[in-house]
Design a protein around this motif. Sequence first.
Motif, PDB file in Angstrom:
ATOM      1  N   UNK A 266       0.895  -0.926  -0.236  1.00  0.00           N
ATOM      2  CA  UNK A 266       0.139  -0.109   0.189  1.00  0.00           C
ATOM      3  C   UNK A 266       0.874   1.118   0.177  1.00  0.00           C
ATOM      4  N   UNK A 267       0.410   2.322  -0.587  1.00  0.00           N
ATOM      5  CA  UNK A 267       1.088   3.628  -1.038  1.00  0.00           C
ATOM      6  C   UNK A 267       0.040   4.580  -0.583  1.00  0.00           C
TER       7      UNK A 267
ATOM      8  N   UNK B 159      10.655  10.560  -1.199  1.00  0.00           N
ATOM      9  CA  UNK B 159       9.946   9.878   0.046  1.00  0.00           C
ATOM     10  C   UNK B 159       8.717   8.866  -0.592  1.00  0.00           C
ATOM     11  N   UNK B 160       7.953   9.523  -1.560  1.00  0.00           N
ATOM     12  CA  UNK B 160       6.937   8.571  -2.314  1.00  0.00           C
ATOM     13  C   UNK B 160       7.581   7.514  -2.893  1.00  0.00           C
ATOM     14  N   UNK B 161       8.610   7.450  -3.610  1.00  0.00           N
ATOM     15  CA  UNK B 161       9.198   6.362  -4.352  1.00  0.00           C
ATOM     16  C   UNK B 161       9.814   5.320  -3.159  1.00  0.00           C
ATOM     17  N   UNK B 162      10.052   5.944  -2.165  1.00  0.00           N
ATOM     18  CA  UNK B 162      10.623   4.900  -0.970  1.00  0.00           C
ATOM     19  C   UNK B 162       9.305   4.105  -0.551  1.00  0.00           C
ATOM     20  N   UNK B 163       8.136   4.913  -0.397  1.00  0.00           N
ATOM     21  CA  UNK B 163       6.914   4.362  -0.058  1.00  0.00           C
ATOM     22  C   UNK B 163       6.691   3.188  -1.231  1.00  0.00           C
ATOM     23  N   UNK B 164       6.692   3.524  -2.390  1.00  0.00           N
ATOM     24  CA  UNK B 164       6.399   2.420  -3.246  1.00  0.00           C
ATOM     25  C   UNK B 164       7.271   1.304  -3.297  1.00  0.00           C
ATOM     26  N   UNK B 165       8.722   1.633  -3.063  1.00  0.00           N
ATOM     27  CA  UNK B 165       9.723   0.446  -2.797  1.00  0.00           C
ATOM     28  C   UNK B 165       8.981  -0.373  -1.740  1.00  0.00           C
ATOM     29  N   UNK B 166       8.711   0.212  -0.426  1.00  0.00           N
ATOM     30  CA  UNK B 166       8.274  -0.473   0.579  1.00  0.00           C
ATOM     31  C   UNK B 166       7.034  -1.317   0.378  1.00  0.00           C
ATOM     32  N   UNK B 167       6.114  -0.814  -0.521  1.00  0.00           N
ATOM     33  CA  UNK B 167       5.064  -1.518  -0.866  1.00  0.00           C
ATOM     34  C   UNK B 167       5.127  -2.736  -1.774  1.00  0.00           C
ATOM     35  N   UNK B 168       6.295  -2.621  -2.694  1.00  0.00           N
ATOM     36  CA  UNK B 168       6.447  -3.752  -3.734  1.00  0.00           C
ATOM     37  C   UNK B 168       7.439  -4.780  -3.002  1.00  0.00           C
ATOM     38  N   UNK B 169       8.156  -4.415  -2.211  1.00  0.00           N
ATOM     39  CA  UNK B 169       9.528  -5.270  -1.689  1.00  0.00           C
ATOM     40  C   UNK B 169       9.198  -6.641  -1.341  1.00  0.00           C
ATOM     41  N   UNK B 170       8.066  -6.955  -0.655  1.00  0.00           N
ATOM     42  CA  UNK B 170       7.783  -8.318  -0.622  1.00  0.00           C
ATOM     43  C   UNK B 170       7.009  -8.973  -1.882  1.00  0.00           C
ATOM     44  N   UNK B 171       6.986  -8.469  -2.916  1.00  0.00           N
ATOM     45  CA  UNK B 171       6.522  -8.872  -4.162  1.00  0.00           C
ATOM     46  C   UNK B 171       5.250  -9.335  -3.952  1.00  0.00           C
ATOM     47  N   UNK B 172       4.367  -8.424  -3.662  1.00  0.00           N
ATOM     48  CA  UNK B 172       2.797  -8.797  -3.556  1.00  0.00           C
ATOM     49  C   UNK B 172       2.205  -8.720  -4.987  1.00  0.00           C
ATOM     50  N   UNK B 173       1.000  -9.273  -5.335  1.00  0.00           N
ATOM     51  CA  UNK B 173       0.411  -9.309  -6.581  1.00  0.00           C
ATOM     52  C   UNK B 173      -0.308  -7.888  -6.317  1.00  0.00           C
ATOM     53  N   UNK B 174      -0.825  -7.478  -5.522  1.00  0.00           N
ATOM     54  CA  UNK B 174      -1.788  -6.435  -5.616  1.00  0.00           C
ATOM     55  C   UNK B 174      -1.220  -5.129  -4.874  1.00  0.00           C
ATOM     56  N   UNK B 175      -1.242  -3.894  -5.628  1.00  0.00           N
ATOM     57  CA  UNK B 175      -0.679  -2.690  -5.457  1.00  0.00           C
ATOM     58  C   UNK B 175      -1.754  -1.669  -4.953  1.00  0.00           C
TER      59      UNK B 175
ATOM     60  N   UNK C 147       2.368  16.049  -4.342  1.00  0.00           N
ATOM     61  CA  UNK C 147       3.410  15.916  -5.097  1.00  0.00           C
ATOM     62  C   UNK C 147       3.174  17.250  -6.252  1.00  0.00           C
ATOM     63  N   UNK C 148       4.580  17.683  -6.628  1.00  0.00           N
ATOM     64  CA  UNK C 148       4.377  18.738  -7.801  1.00  0.00           C
ATOM     65  C   UNK C 148       4.047  18.052  -9.136  1.00  0.00           C
ATOM     66  N   UNK C 149       4.104  18.476 -10.106  1.00  0.00           N
ATOM     67  CA  UNK C 149       3.771  17.670 -11.301  1.00  0.00           C
ATOM     68  C   UNK C 149       4.624  16.722 -11.690  1.00  0.00           C
ATOM     69  N   UNK C 150       5.909  17.282 -11.789  1.00  0.00           N
ATOM     70  CA  UNK C 150       7.008  16.662 -12.213  1.00  0.00           C
ATOM     71  C   UNK C 150       7.306  15.270 -11.506  1.00  0.00           C
ATOM     72  N   UNK C 151       7.347  15.623 -10.114  1.00  0.00           N
ATOM     73  CA  UNK C 151       7.496  14.338  -9.290  1.00  0.00           C
ATOM     74  C   UNK C 151       6.311  13.254  -9.313  1.00  0.00           C
ATOM     75  N   UNK C 152       5.085  13.825  -9.489  1.00  0.00           N
ATOM     76  CA  UNK C 152       3.834  13.179  -9.598  1.00  0.00           C
ATOM     77  C   UNK C 152       4.237  12.115 -11.001  1.00  0.00           C
ATOM     78  N   UNK C 153       4.356  12.895 -12.081  1.00  0.00           N
ATOM     79  CA  UNK C 153       4.755  12.214 -13.080  1.00  0.00           C
ATOM     80  C   UNK C 153       5.783  10.997 -13.293  1.00  0.00           C
ATOM     81  N   UNK C 154       6.745  11.259 -12.322  1.00  0.00           N
ATOM     82  CA  UNK C 154       7.870  10.296 -12.096  1.00  0.00           C
ATOM     83  C   UNK C 154       7.213   8.777 -11.305  1.00  0.00           C
ATOM     84  N   UNK C 155       6.336   9.405 -10.342  1.00  0.00           N
ATOM     85  CA  UNK C 155       5.668   8.222  -9.534  1.00  0.00           C
ATOM     86  C   UNK C 155       4.712   7.542 -10.345  1.00  0.00           C
ATOM     87  N   UNK C 156       4.046   8.331 -11.267  1.00  0.00           N
ATOM     88  CA  UNK C 156       2.945   7.518 -12.058  1.00  0.00           C
ATOM     89  C   UNK C 156       3.839   6.582 -13.173  1.00  0.00           C
TER      90      UNK C 156
END
Lengths: 231, 380
Positions: free
Chosen positions: A92-93, A152-168, A177-186
């Motif tokens: 979860x993110x 920080x949000x990218x760390x959050x995503x890394x934490x969410x997928x590190x145990x390799x779940x099927x569902x995110x 987030x600002x537009x640029x950071x948001x686009x990177x996350x997306x």
Amino acid sequence: MTQEPFITLAGVRKGYRTGSDAIPIFTALDLAIPRGDFVAIMGPSGSGKSTLLNMLAGIDVPDAGSLKVGNYRLDQMGETARSSWRAHNMGIVFQFYNLLPMLNAAENVELPLLLKPLSAGERRSRVAKVLDLVGLSGREKQYPSMMSGGQQQRVGIARAIVSDPKLLLCDEPTGDLDRKSADEVLEILALLNRTLEKTIVMVTHDPQAARSAKRTLHLDKGLFVEEKRAA
Amino acid sequence: MTFLSLARKNAWRKPLRTVLLLICIAVAFLIYALTASFLAGSQGTSAASEDVLGVMSVAGRAQPLPMAHLARIAAEPDVGAATFMTRLRGFVGSEKNVVAVSAVEPQGLMSVNGRELGLTPALIGSLDQGRDRILVGRALAEAQGWSVGQLITITAFQMVRQDGDREWRFEIAGIFEGENESTDTYFAIGRYDYVNASRAKGRDTVDVFVVRPRDGIKASTLAARIDSLFANSAAPTRTQSEKQFLEAFLRQYADIKLIVNLVTGVAFVTLLMIVINTMVFAVRERTFEIGVLKTLGVSGGRIIALVLVETFLIVAIGATIGLVLAKLATVLVGTVLGLAFSPSVLAKATAIALAVGLATGLLPAINAMRTPIIKAFRAR
Ligand SMILES: Nc1ncnc2c1ncn2[C@@H]1O[C@H](COP(=O)(O)OP(=O)(O)OP(=O)(O)O)[C@@H](O)[C@H]1O
Ligand SMILES: [Mg+2]
């Protein structure tokens, strides 16, 4: 599509009571999400988007109706069973990242792996792999307070997928987030969906964010309306 | 990283708060260990012998008994050995620097009480070599800075010499160690023949007869028998074990044990309240984070363990600091104050630390476990 859906809600009822008032949110919600889908959920504030996501995450339960994710009937599981289900089956993110402040990036990402029977070496290599995936190699030792929102949000995503779940599951992952950071996350989320075949359910207020998803559902007055899109 | 290091990081996230908690816990354990060491030490009574009996006047220990009693005591079949002593109390230098010399018959003392005092034939032999020689206990010698061969002068409080003087001069013939570290060695042993011959009054009387029962004889039974011997004499006696005597002696001032227990009890109740309160708040501040951990799939049991380990860490470190300080204190000044930091004091302190850790950690831990995730997320 003949395959059984990955996520199935049937006749889900959910409400909250504050004092003597009962606030109904869903009275009979139905939803089916196939494996490998990337769904954006939009809707006015207070329409129950977070409530839905929390139920999918197994941290809240329906008052009635059935909720199935994979082979698990979450509505029939107790808190202990759901807790261990969460550890192994979903990531979860959050909008505000929710990293632990006294842990550095690598340690925050490693946290979910402590619940798995892995050696320290295996944990370290998995953490390195996902931090690389979200483009944060070299920032392992940084603390959340020293990072930008996007980082920080990218760390959050890394934490969410590190145990390799099927569902995110993502609750307004770009909301802060600002537009640029948001686009990177997306971009990362789209990549995870495309190459690692994660099923993603993302709540968002941002139409541009919703466009990264394969489809968008609008939640209003307790019901879903699918958005028509030109292909 | 492990869950243990997570608990450790949690414990240190507000260093000032943690340091204050540590000080508070350390002080409580310091108080506990010092008072418990006091009870275990020579000013307490646990090291005092229950086997050796003292026969004193019913009128009090300052009242002399006739030497003639000795023959009747020694004739009692259950008596293993009997001897006598007179106490010469006075001061050296300043009047507050009180020193006592037990004037004895060396061979007699050796046979009755030699093991407990750590007397050796060599020490007794050196005492025999001169009438004004004394043996000084290790604690007394260290406190006064005395060494063998030194000449000292004790100004008696009461015992006047035949020449009208109250100055008693002695030569230190040796130092006795006591059987173990909790033996009271804050006194000196001199020769009765010398003191008796030199004093102006009370010739041929003694303050106390010291009696060792024969093996297998119960001390309390023998004590009653001895007292009945003299019940109708001109100098009736009261016979007690050394331990009973010391306990009664301490109780003259106050019930020391009760006071010690009250003081430590109050210290620990205060400590408990402070630590529980602090931990409840420290954990409540983290309600949101605990919600995050639960969302990641950390079970309720693990959450409890996390908070408990954190409090145990803090209590363990605080208690260790307190106990180390107490140990230092007993090493530095223990012999003078009669402190003995025994293994049983350490064992009890460890048990108390565990109990404090559990008592203070349980409430916040259960709070943390029970808060539902949804509610935890609303805490922000
Ligand atoms: N724990 C709760 N107790 C009481 N009411 C709640 C609780 N959680 C949510 N609600 C109510 O349920 C409704 C839906 O809340 P939810 O958070 O799901 O909305 P949302 O669609 O995510 O809104 P937003 O876009 O503002 O995040 C709101 O009216 C909210 O006040
Ligand atoms: Mg919401």
